[in-house]
Design a protein around this motif. Structure first.
Motif, PDB file in Angstrom:
ATOM      1  N   GLY A 152       0.797  -1.226   0.000  1.00 60.81           N
ATOM      2  CA  GLY A 152       0.000   0.000   0.000  1.00 60.81           C
ATOM      3  C   GLY A 152       0.821   1.264   0.000  1.00 60.81           C
ATOM      4  N   ALA A 153       2.111   1.146   0.332  1.00 61.45           N
ATOM      5  CA  ALA A 153       2.977   2.326   0.347  1.00 61.45           C
ATOM      6  C   ALA A 153       3.484   2.699  -1.035  1.00 61.45           C
ATOM      7  CB  ALA A 153       4.162   2.081   1.280  1.00 61.45           C
ATOM      8  N   PHE A 154       3.365   1.800  -2.005  1.00 60.82           N
ATOM      9  CA  PHE A 154       3.778   2.124  -3.366  1.00 60.82           C
ATOM     10  C   PHE A 154       2.849   3.174  -3.965  1.00 60.82           C
ATOM     11  CE2 PHE A 154       5.703  -2.217  -3.254  1.00 60.82           C
ATOM     12  CZ  PHE A 154       7.018  -1.810  -3.452  1.00 60.82           C
ATOM     13  N   PRO A 155       3.312   3.956  -4.912  1.00 57.29           N
ATOM     14  CA  PRO A 155       2.441   4.943  -5.572  1.00 57.29           C
ATOM     15  C   PRO A 155       1.250   4.263  -6.246  1.00 57.29           C
ATOM     16  CG  PRO A 155       4.754   5.359  -6.060  1.00 57.29           C
ATOM     17  CD  PRO A 155       4.707   4.041  -5.367  1.00 57.29           C
ATOM     18  N   PRO A 156       0.173   4.976  -6.419  1.00 58.66           N
ATOM     19  CA  PRO A 156      -1.032   4.380  -7.020  1.00 58.66           C
ATOM     20  C   PRO A 156      -0.796   3.797  -8.396  1.00 58.66           C
ATOM     21  CG  PRO A 156      -1.554   6.484  -6.010  1.00 58.66           C
ATOM     22  CD  PRO A 156      -0.072   6.350  -5.953  1.00 58.66           C
ATOM     23  N   VAL A 157       0.215   4.279  -9.126  1.00 61.94           N
ATOM     24  CA  VAL A 157       0.472   3.735 -10.440  1.00 61.94           C
ATOM     25  C   VAL A 157       0.907   2.274 -10.362  1.00 61.94           C
ATOM     26  CG1 VAL A 157       2.883   4.474 -10.470  1.00 61.94           C
ATOM     27  CG2 VAL A 157       1.649   4.169 -12.631  1.00 61.94           C
ATOM     28  N   TYR A 158       1.489   1.881  -9.209  1.00 61.09           N
ATOM     29  CA  TYR A 158       1.914   0.493  -9.016  1.00 61.09           C
ATOM     30  C   TYR A 158       0.918  -0.287  -8.149  1.00 61.09           C
ATOM     31  CZ  TYR A 158       6.379   2.262 -10.754  1.00 61.09           C
ATOM     32  OH  TYR A 158       7.355   2.839 -11.519  1.00 61.09           O
ATOM     33  N   SER A 159       0.503   0.294  -7.041  1.00 66.02           N
ATOM     34  CA  SER A 159      -0.412  -0.419  -6.143  1.00 66.02           C
ATOM     35  C   SER A 159      -1.863  -0.344  -6.591  1.00 66.02           C
ATOM     36  CB  SER A 159      -0.298   0.153  -4.727  1.00 66.02           C
ATOM     37  OG  SER A 159      -0.607   1.540  -4.721  1.00 66.02           O
TER      38      SER A 159
END
Length: 235
Positions: free
Chosen positions: A107-114
């Motif tokens: 969940g800490a990854f940017p929205p483009v990844y998560s």
């Protein structure tokens, strides 16, 4: 085990791999799966699970369902184990903690990844009391049939290892020692499937094979023309 060799009879009698136990574990798995699936579907589908009125999407439902699976499986393993060691504690409770660590890291990854999993535990599931309530409810209900089974078995139909565990840890029957004497008497029964029996059986098979080879050699020698000519030649 040295004082009670009869404990080895549980494996020799195939107690843990009977069709009764196999079907019982299948039924237990089906019941736990239905409880996890139905509880999450009917809890998260119709109503909002946060104070701001947000409803659960497929990401929340998937994370919630997998949380229940992780807890149920590891708690089931904990119920089965009779003697805990540090490595078992590490893998059982560590597996649960790793799941929450994964949710935090993913969940800490940017929205483009998560994508939809962005801060799913911190902002969505974690603050919702329903998330923790459903987890507790599902684990208790899923493990209840097996818990009732082991309570009935240990109370009315205990195995040899159950009796010895109570004698050792609960100090039961110390005065008259009836259970102790019963287990000692069971230990001296002949099983005919121990190490010596396997060695004797192996020696018997080798003797039969050696005797069979001797007969084949004798027949091949006696049927050869050279042997016949030697035996039929005049002295």
């Amino acid at each position: 085990m040295e004082q009670f060799p009869a404990l080895y009879q549980q494996g020799q009698k195939n107690i843990y791999f009977t069709w009764y136990r196999i079907i019982g574990w299948i039924v237990n798995g089906v019941v736990a799966s239905l409880v996890i699936f139905l509880a999450n579907i009917y809890t998260f589908s119709p109503n909002s699970f946060q104070k701001n009125g947000q409803v659960a999407d497929i990401t929340h439902l998937g994370a919630m369902t997998y949380t229940c699976i992780i807890w149920t499986v590891n708690c089931q393993i904990a119920l089965i184990i009779n003697r805990f060691t540090w490595i078992q504690h590490l893998f059982i409770w560590g597996s649960i903690m790793i799941w929450y660590v994964f949710l935090l890291v993913y969940g800490a990854f940017p929205p483009v990844y998560s994508q939809r999993g962005f801060r799913v535990l911190i902002e969505a599931l974690g603050p919702a009391p329903l998330y923790w309530t459903v987890t507790l409810f599902v684990v208790v209900v899923s493990l209840l049939p097996y818990f009732i089974h082991i309570v009935i078995q240990r109370s009315f139909y205990p195995l040899d290892d159950h009796v010895i565990q109570e004698m050792k840890h609960c100090r039961k029957d110390v005065a008259v020692k009836q259970m102790w004497e019963r287990e000692r008497s069971n230990s001296i029964k002949m099983t005919q499937v121990g190490v010596s029996a396997r060695v004797d059986a192996r020696i018997r098979v080798l003797k039969e094979q050696l005797h069979h080879k001797k007969q084949l050699i004798y027949r091949s020698v006696t049927s050869s023309p050279i042997f016949r000519s030697l035996t039929n030649s005049p002295a």
